[in-house]
Design an enzyme around this catalytic site. Sequence first.
Site, PDB file in Angstrom:
ATOM      1  N   ARG A  25       0.786  -1.238   0.000  1.00 18.44           N
ATOM      2  CA  ARG A  25       0.000   0.000   0.000  1.00 18.44           C
ATOM      3  C   ARG A  25       0.819   1.290   0.000  1.00 18.44           C
ATOM      4  NH1 ARG A  25      -5.063   0.230   3.878  1.00 18.44           N
ATOM      5  NH2 ARG A  25      -3.507   0.032   5.520  1.00 18.44           N
ATOM      6  N   ASP A  26       2.140   1.186  -0.025  1.00 18.84           N
ATOM      7  CA  ASP A  26       2.949   2.405  -0.074  1.00 18.84           C
ATOM      8  C   ASP A  26       4.195   2.167  -0.927  1.00 18.84           C
ATOM      9  OD1 ASP A  26       3.626   5.013   0.398  1.00 18.84           O
ATOM     10  OD2 ASP A  26       4.352   4.702   2.440  1.00 18.84           O
ATOM     11  N   VAL A  27       4.008   1.483  -2.057  1.00 20.33           N
ATOM     12  CA  VAL A  27       5.116   1.279  -2.990  1.00 20.33           C
ATOM     13  C   VAL A  27       5.371   2.609  -3.686  1.00 20.33           C
ATOM     14  CG1 VAL A  27       5.908   0.036  -5.040  1.00 20.33           C
ATOM     15  CG2 VAL A  27       4.512  -1.144  -3.332  1.00 20.33           C
ATOM     16  N   ASN A  47      10.324   4.528  -0.824  1.00 19.75           N
ATOM     17  CA  ASN A  47      10.417   3.240  -0.154  1.00 19.75           C
ATOM     18  C   ASN A  47      11.140   2.175  -0.972  1.00 19.75           C
ATOM     19  OD1 ASN A  47       9.124   4.200   2.115  1.00 19.75           O
ATOM     20  ND2 ASN A  47       7.087   3.656   1.368  1.00 19.75           N
ATOM     21  N   LYS A  76       0.903   7.395  -0.449  1.00 25.89           N
ATOM     22  CA  LYS A  76       1.191   8.671  -1.091  1.00 25.89           C
ATOM     23  C   LYS A  76       0.316   8.828  -2.324  1.00 25.89           C
ATOM     24  CE  LYS A  76       5.857   8.348   0.740  1.00 25.89           C
ATOM     25  NZ  LYS A  76       5.687   7.042   1.377  1.00 25.89           N
TER      26      LYS A  76
END
Length: 213
Positions: free
Chosen positions: A66-68, A72, A106
């Site tokens: 959910r935050d690739v 990161n 994001k």
Amino acid sequence: VDGRLFLAMEYIHGHTLLSYLKAISKAGQMGSPSVAVTLGSAVAAALEHIHGLRSPSGANLDVIHRDVSPQNVMVSSAGAVKLIDFGIVRSAIQIHQTHAGVVKGKFSYMAPETIVDPATVDHRADLFAVGIMLHEILTGRPLFRGRDAAATMKRVRRLPIPSISELRSDVPPELQAVVEKALERDPAVRFQTASELLQAIENAANQTGVPLS
């Protein structure tokens, strides 16, 4: 230690993909196809691993990162690519529950379905994010980022995806096709698994002679 809990984490001596994207953008450059396939295949392999995690009983844990995003993805000084920060990961065995309808991650690296209905999101949203990063590496500029969160979300949902071939001529059509499929707004038309995306990137590299660095 001495009755106190602590969490030991790996120290990665290196840089984020974000710092690379900022550097090529500042220099007015675009990333090489070799960099794109190398980073894309590594992140796809990491997602293949986490999406396939199972419990001791064999049940799929349905893990979604959910935050690739470029913040990161790190490249160590030894050349290892790392997918980091599982702070908002979702799985079938979550102890805490996120509030219904709360958008996590994001905005400029979200899949459209994350914005429309976060409750319906599955692992294919992570694959859309990989497509965004590949596009940004190859074009040297942000894909969806707008002047604010609202503008960015609108662009994620409706902006026509700029064709890489219109911006440069040295990216093989096979690689462009992989990026375009990863960026399909309809999850049913997108790559269905990280394994499928990984195989497509590797096939494009092999067919066109783009080296995996």
